[in-house]
Design an enzyme around this catalytic site. Structure first.
Site, PDB file in Angstrom:
ATOM      1  N   VAL A   1      26.879  73.519   2.151  1.00  0.00           N
ATOM      2  CA  VAL A   1      28.161  72.865   1.891  1.00  0.00           C
ATOM      3  C   VAL A   1      27.804  71.404   1.705  1.00  0.00           C
ATOM      4  CG1 VAL A   1      30.488  72.382   2.696  1.00  0.00           C
ATOM      5  CG2 VAL A   1      29.341  74.485   3.418  1.00  0.00           C
ATOM      6  N   GLU A   2      27.866  70.937   0.487  1.00  0.00           N
ATOM      7  CA  GLU A   2      27.456  69.571   0.169  1.00  0.00           C
ATOM      8  C   GLU A   2      28.688  68.706  -0.057  1.00  0.00           C
ATOM      9  OE1 GLU A   2      23.772  69.126  -2.174  1.00  0.00           O
ATOM     10  OE2 GLU A   2      24.083  71.227  -2.686  1.00  0.00           O
ATOM     11  N   GLY A   3      28.713  67.568   0.623  1.00  0.00           N
ATOM     12  CA  GLY A   3      29.865  66.690   0.547  1.00  0.00           C
ATOM     13  C   GLY A   3      30.775  66.902   1.743  1.00  0.00           C
TER      14      GLY A   3
ATOM     15  N   ASN B   1      36.249  68.306   1.680  1.00  0.00           N
ATOM     16  CA  ASN B   1      35.704  69.330   0.807  1.00  0.00           C
ATOM     17  C   ASN B   1      36.415  70.638   1.141  1.00  0.00           C
ATOM     18  OD1 ASN B   1      34.085  71.489  -0.211  1.00  0.00           O
ATOM     19  ND2 ASN B   1      32.287  70.168  -0.244  1.00  0.00           N
TER      20      ASN B   1
END
Length: 504
Positions: A85-87, A94
């Site tokens: 999970v990026e951000g 997000n």
């Protein structure tokens, strides 16, 4: 068999297919969704929320999730596709993060990519490079990157003055001939290729720097390492509008697996979708969530052929390849502990088994390493045997750790996204010269054919949240047409001096 009998049989089969489609029908138009990845499932959820429940999802593979996919590797489920999970921890939330962290409570771990990176850059002939010197390289690269962000912000939004990230680096007198030393190359690779799956000479400055995911949602990334799989997110979203069994798996006649679509015929009155097993389905609209790589291949034939502007937009974007290779060892020989999770191999050959991750925390006692390759190395590796790849990797590891008794890996897992005809790559990348105009064309419907997928996400392409949000956005376009008779998709002119309406 007589012709009339054959025709009757075909009609009977067709009616049977349509009957199964209509069994779960609700109010509103009929919609076929091609693909059960996060974009297709997200689009179906949004359509259902708007009252369009007469949907049929045709998935080419035997599972839900698309490029979010777990695979059992020596008793441990690992993610061969999306993993992070990026951000996270930014001003905006997000949308994937609360599902992962709060709703499903998937095991996840903060990834500290850089704090200790300078301590963990290995030489080709063994041992690590001097930490202070590596840190200078990292600091200079980030200094140039910050200059690139400022430059990017000054460029016309039309994209006419866009440049590659490499061109920006050269403008800043940074590696004017491109990275040449092993340390320069591996740090450059870590910052850019590891994110975009393509090198700076390819990637657009304007659409890549700064990354909107970090700007909008935060700089933190969390590694999902749950035995239920990251794909649980897609199953959860599907369960919001499709029937599921006691295990949470979709058990709804509106989802059909192993249905590879090979032809879409469209007209002003509706669409007909055919699959490779000879099944034929009809609907009012079709939402195509196949990957960009599939759209660039000949897997799905459109009749009539898509207009030239659409075909050109499809081919102007890149479908990048990002390969995560997992290796199992009988025992651990690499360092572990705080600051040891990520380490680099500074080869004289750019991108050659450079990015490593160990799983002391995520998969305790599994003795598994992950090495990531991209782009040309990915394509090369996909075309050779796993034994050959393992031999290359063992040579690299023994060069990195010459004082250790490095045992042979007992198992290797090499995903082949590029070779898989149902994906043809890992995720999209914005290359130099592609801007908002082409993006709008890529996302735009053609008649009753709609398009979605991470590649249609203007700001978050290549990310899980990009796929999720693009499904919602594309569904809204269809809803506006089907329910509000707003059936023109507005595309602003390439240089913002003229406009165009792509009529449906």
């Amino acid at each position: 068999m007589k012709p009339t009998t054959a025709i009757s049989l075909v009609l009977a089969l067709t009616i049977a297919h349509h009957a199964s489609f209509a069994a779960g029908a609700g109010a509103g138009p009929r919609v076929i969704i091609v693909g059960a990845g996060i974009s297709g499932i997200s689009a179906g959820k949004r359509l259902s929320e708007a009252g369009i429940t007469d949907v049929l999802i045709l998935e080419a593979t035997d599972h839900v999730g698309g490029r979010m996919r777990k695979e059992n590797f020596t008793g441990v489920n690992v993610e061969v596709g999306a993993n992070w999970v990026e951000g996270v921890n930014g001003e905006k939330m997000n949308p994937i993060w609360p599902i992962v962290n709060s709703t499903l409570r998937l095991r996840n771990f903060f990834s500290d990519f850089e704090t200790y990176l300078a301590q963990n850059v290995y030489k080709e002939d063994g041992g690590v490079h001097d930490e202070a010197e590596v840190q200078k390289t990292i600091d200079r690269a980030h200094e140039v990157g910050e200059s690139g962000e400022k430059l990017s912000a000054t460029l016309p939004t039309s994209g006419r003055d866009d440049m590659s990230i490499l061109a920006m680096q050269r403008l800043n007198d940074h590696l004017p001939n491109g990275p040449s030393s092993p340390v320069d190359m591996v740090i450059d690779y870590f910052i850019y290729d590891y994110a975009f799956a393509e090198p700076p000479r390819v990637t657009s400055l304007q659409n890549g720097v700064p990354q909107r995911t970090s700007t909008d949602f935060g700089d933190d990334s969390f590694f999902v390492a749950d035995q239920r799989g990251y794909e649980s997110v897609v199953h959860y979203l599907a369960g919001q509008y499709l029937d599921t069994d006691d295990s949470g798996n979709v058990a709804d006649a509106r989802l059909q697996l192993n249905k590879a679509v090979n032809e879409i015929t469209y007209s002003s009155s509706g669409v007909t979708v055919e699959t490779e097993d000879g099944s034929v389905y009809q609907a009012d609209y079709v939402m195509v969530s196949a990957s960009l790589g599939v759209l660039q291949s000949d897997l799905i034939q459109f009749k009539p052929q898509l207009p030239k502007w659409k075909i050109l937009a499809i081919y102007e974007f890149d479908m990048a390849v990002y390969t995560k290779i997992f290796l199992k060892f009988p025992e651990r020989f690499w360092p572990v502990g705080k600051g040891r999770e990520f380490f680099l191999y500074a080869s004289t050959r750019r991108g050659y088994y450079g990015m490593w991750q160990e799983f002391e925390v995520q998969y305790p006692d599994a003795n598994v390493l992950l090495v990531t390759v991209t782009d040309e190395e990915s394509r090369r590796i996909e075309q050779q045997s796993d034994n050959q790849t393992k031999a290359e990797i063992m040579e690299v590891l023994r060069s990195m750790f010459p004082d250790e008794d490095v045992p042979d890996a007992t198992d290797i897992l090499v995903p082949r996204w590029w070779s898989n005809r149902f994906f043809r790559g890992s995720f999209s990348n914005w290359p130099i010269g592609v801007n908002r105009y082409e993006y709008d064309q890529l996302r735009a419907p053609v008649g009753r054919v709609y398009f979605t997928g991470e590649h249609t996400s203007e700001f978050y392409n290549g990310y899980v949240h990009g796929g999720y949000l693009s499904g919602i956005d594309s569904a809204e376009i269809l809803i506006n047409c089907a329910q509000k008779n707003m059936c023109k998709f507005h595309v602003q002119g390439k240089c913002f001096s003229n406009d165009a309406d792509l009529s449906l």
